[in-house]
Design a protein around this motif. Structure first.
Motif, PDB file in Angstrom:
ATOM      1  N   PRO A 244     -19.727  25.277   2.495  1.00 15.57           N
ATOM      2  CA  PRO A 244     -18.685  25.682   1.271  1.00 15.57           C
ATOM      3  C   PRO A 244     -18.544  27.312   1.523  1.00 15.57           C
ATOM      4  CG  PRO A 244     -20.272  24.344   0.311  1.00 15.57           C
ATOM      5  CD  PRO A 244     -20.516  24.634   1.840  1.00 15.57           C
ATOM      6  N   VAL A 245     -17.175  27.673   1.681  1.00 13.75           N
ATOM      7  CA  VAL A 245     -16.824  29.237   1.478  1.00 13.75           C
ATOM      8  C   VAL A 245     -15.680  29.339   0.479  1.00 13.75           C
ATOM      9  CG1 VAL A 245     -15.616  31.021   2.711  1.00 13.75           C
ATOM     10  CG2 VAL A 245     -16.646  29.046   4.066  1.00 13.75           C
ATOM     11  N   THR A 246     -16.478  29.838  -0.717  1.00 13.71           N
ATOM     12  CA  THR A 246     -15.869  29.687  -1.912  1.00 13.71           C
ATOM     13  C   THR A 246     -16.356  30.664  -2.817  1.00 13.71           C
ATOM     14  OG1 THR A 246     -15.670  28.148  -3.896  1.00 13.71           O
ATOM     15  CG2 THR A 246     -17.776  28.105  -2.652  1.00 13.71           C
ATOM     16  N   ALA A 247     -15.473  30.730  -3.985  1.00 18.62           N
ATOM     17  CA  ALA A 247     -15.796  31.635  -5.083  1.00 18.62           C
ATOM     18  C   ALA A 247     -16.704  31.369  -6.145  1.00 18.62           C
ATOM     19  CB  ALA A 247     -14.445  32.264  -6.031  1.00 18.62           C
ATOM     20  N   ALA A 248     -17.021  29.922  -6.151  1.00 21.55           N
ATOM     21  CA  ALA A 248     -17.545  29.239  -6.880  1.00 21.55           C
ATOM     22  C   ALA A 248     -19.345  29.856  -6.723  1.00 21.55           C
ATOM     23  CB  ALA A 248     -17.773  27.756  -7.012  1.00 21.55           C
ATOM     24  N   ASN A 249     -19.677  30.198  -7.787  1.00 19.04           N
ATOM     25  CA  ASN A 249     -20.991  30.883  -7.682  1.00 19.04           C
ATOM     26  C   ASN A 249     -22.050  30.468  -8.605  1.00 19.04           C
ATOM     27  OD1 ASN A 249     -20.250  32.503  -9.691  1.00 19.04           O
ATOM     28  ND2 ASN A 249     -20.710  34.338  -8.967  1.00 19.04           N
TER      29      ASN A 249
ATOM     30  N   ASP B  21     -24.744  25.816   4.788  1.00 14.71           N
ATOM     31  CA  ASP B  21     -24.870  26.917   4.293  1.00 14.71           C
ATOM     32  C   ASP B  21     -24.013  27.190   3.007  1.00 14.71           C
ATOM     33  OD1 ASP B  21     -25.454  29.592   4.056  1.00 14.71           O
ATOM     34  OD2 ASP B  21     -24.750  30.274   6.022  1.00 14.71           O
ATOM     35  N   TYR B  22     -24.091  28.259   2.485  1.00 19.24           N
ATOM     36  CA  TYR B  22     -23.061  28.288   1.309  1.00 19.24           C
ATOM     37  C   TYR B  22     -22.754  29.780   1.271  1.00 19.24           C
ATOM     38  CZ  TYR B  22     -21.321  27.247  -3.468  1.00 19.24           C
ATOM     39  OH  TYR B  22     -20.436  27.068  -4.345  1.00 19.24           O
ATOM     40  N   ILE B  23     -21.474  30.028   1.318  1.00 20.88           N
ATOM     41  CA  ILE B  23     -20.933  31.362   1.622  1.00 20.88           C
ATOM     42  C   ILE B  23     -20.199  31.849   0.537  1.00 20.88           C
ATOM     43  CG2 ILE B  23     -19.506  33.152   2.926  1.00 20.88           C
ATOM     44  CD1 ILE B  23     -20.512  31.675   5.475  1.00 20.88           C
ATOM     45  N   VAL B  24     -20.471  32.905  -0.519  1.00 23.98           N
ATOM     46  CA  VAL B  24     -19.718  33.269  -1.627  1.00 23.98           C
ATOM     47  C   VAL B  24     -18.506  34.312  -1.345  1.00 23.98           C
ATOM     48  CG1 VAL B  24     -19.560  34.218  -3.859  1.00 23.98           C
ATOM     49  CG2 VAL B  24     -21.423  32.401  -3.236  1.00 23.98           C
ATOM     50  N   LYS B  25     -17.391  34.093  -1.505  1.00 15.08           N
ATOM     51  CA  LYS B  25     -16.136  34.947  -1.754  1.00 15.08           C
ATOM     52  C   LYS B  25     -16.438  36.066  -2.560  1.00 15.08           C
ATOM     53  CE  LYS B  25     -12.674  31.449  -0.987  1.00 15.08           C
ATOM     54  NZ  LYS B  25     -11.101  30.794  -1.362  1.00 15.08           N
TER      55      LYS B  25
END
Length: 242
Positions: free
Chosen positions: A85-90, A105-109
């Motif tokens: 996920p590459v997302t603003a959802a944190n 993995d999980y990458i936050v915008k």
């Protein structure tokens, strides 16, 4: 060309999609197979494409999808494809569910380019390692799932020789490259931890290892308040500027 990792980007904002495409294609060994804007487009593409991508970079917030429904659809229909996920959802609940669903993995915008590249590099080495292994020892499984920092690159004697426990050769190589490109400015453990996406203590462990190997020189950085911080500088660069 066929050896490249093919990535599918699912992102409804064309500007962010283009940025993500450029980030992916800067990493050696990757190609963007397609960019789609909705869950419907993603599923249609996967159903009709001639060869499936190995990796999907998935935005959680897309117009025609509720929450993580698309992630679970992809896991059910295409379990052989890995997801990041590459997302603003944190939100903690969302991240927990994505990890439970097998996200690599999980990458936050907003996305940090170095953090993104580090994730893709880890994924590439992960695939490379599994491709040459028929079975795994417990310490190798531990490294794959992140229980320990031991290197999972034991297939490569040239990169894993004489390294102490807790020092991963790929991460070490990344840090050396960062220090070599530093142009003599030096870096603190806090600054390095942000660049490579690790804890401060992990970053300091790698830096102190390089100090013990006489590849890095340390100096003190004095601020306006508090104790001075140790700055780490590539020894060759330090000696050239001395």
């Amino acid at each position: 060309m066929s050896d490249s990792i093919q990535a599918l980007i699912i992102e409804d904002d064309f500007r962010i999609a283009d940025i993500n495409r450029r980030y992916v294609e800067k990493v050696e060994g990757y190609m963007v197979q397609e960019v789609v804007k909705t869950g419907e487009e993603a599923l249609a593409y996967l159903e009709n494409c001639s060869s499936l991508p190995q990796l999907i970079l998935l935005d959680i917030y897309i117009p025609d999808v509720q929450g993580l429904d698309l992630l679970w659809q992809l896991r059910r229909l295409y379990h052989e494809i890995d997801l990041i996920p590459v997302t603003a959802a944190n939100e903690t609940e969302t991240i927990e569910e994505a990890l439970r669903g097998g996200a690599f993995d999980y990458i936050v915008k907003p996305v940090d380019a170095d953090r993104f590249a580090h994730s893709l590099q880890r994924y590439k080495e992960y695939r490379k390692f599994l491709s040459v292994k028929e079975s795994l020892e417990q310490n190798e499984i531990d490294a794959l799932i992140g229980v320990t920092d031991v290197s999972y690159l034991s297939y490569s004697s040239s990169t894993n020789t004489n390294l102490p426990k807790g020092i991963d050769p790929i991460t070490l190589k990344d840090i050396k490259q960062l220090l070599g490109a530093d142009k003599g400015k030096g870096i603190t453990a806090v600054e390095l931890s942000k660049k490579i996406g690790t804890s401060r203590s992990t970053a300091r462990r790698y830096l102190e290892y390089l100090v013990s190997a006489k590849e890095v020189h340390t100096t003190l950085k004095y601020g306006t308040v508090g104790r001075p911080e140790r700055k780490y500088m590539h020894r060759e660069t330090y000696e050239q500027n001395d």
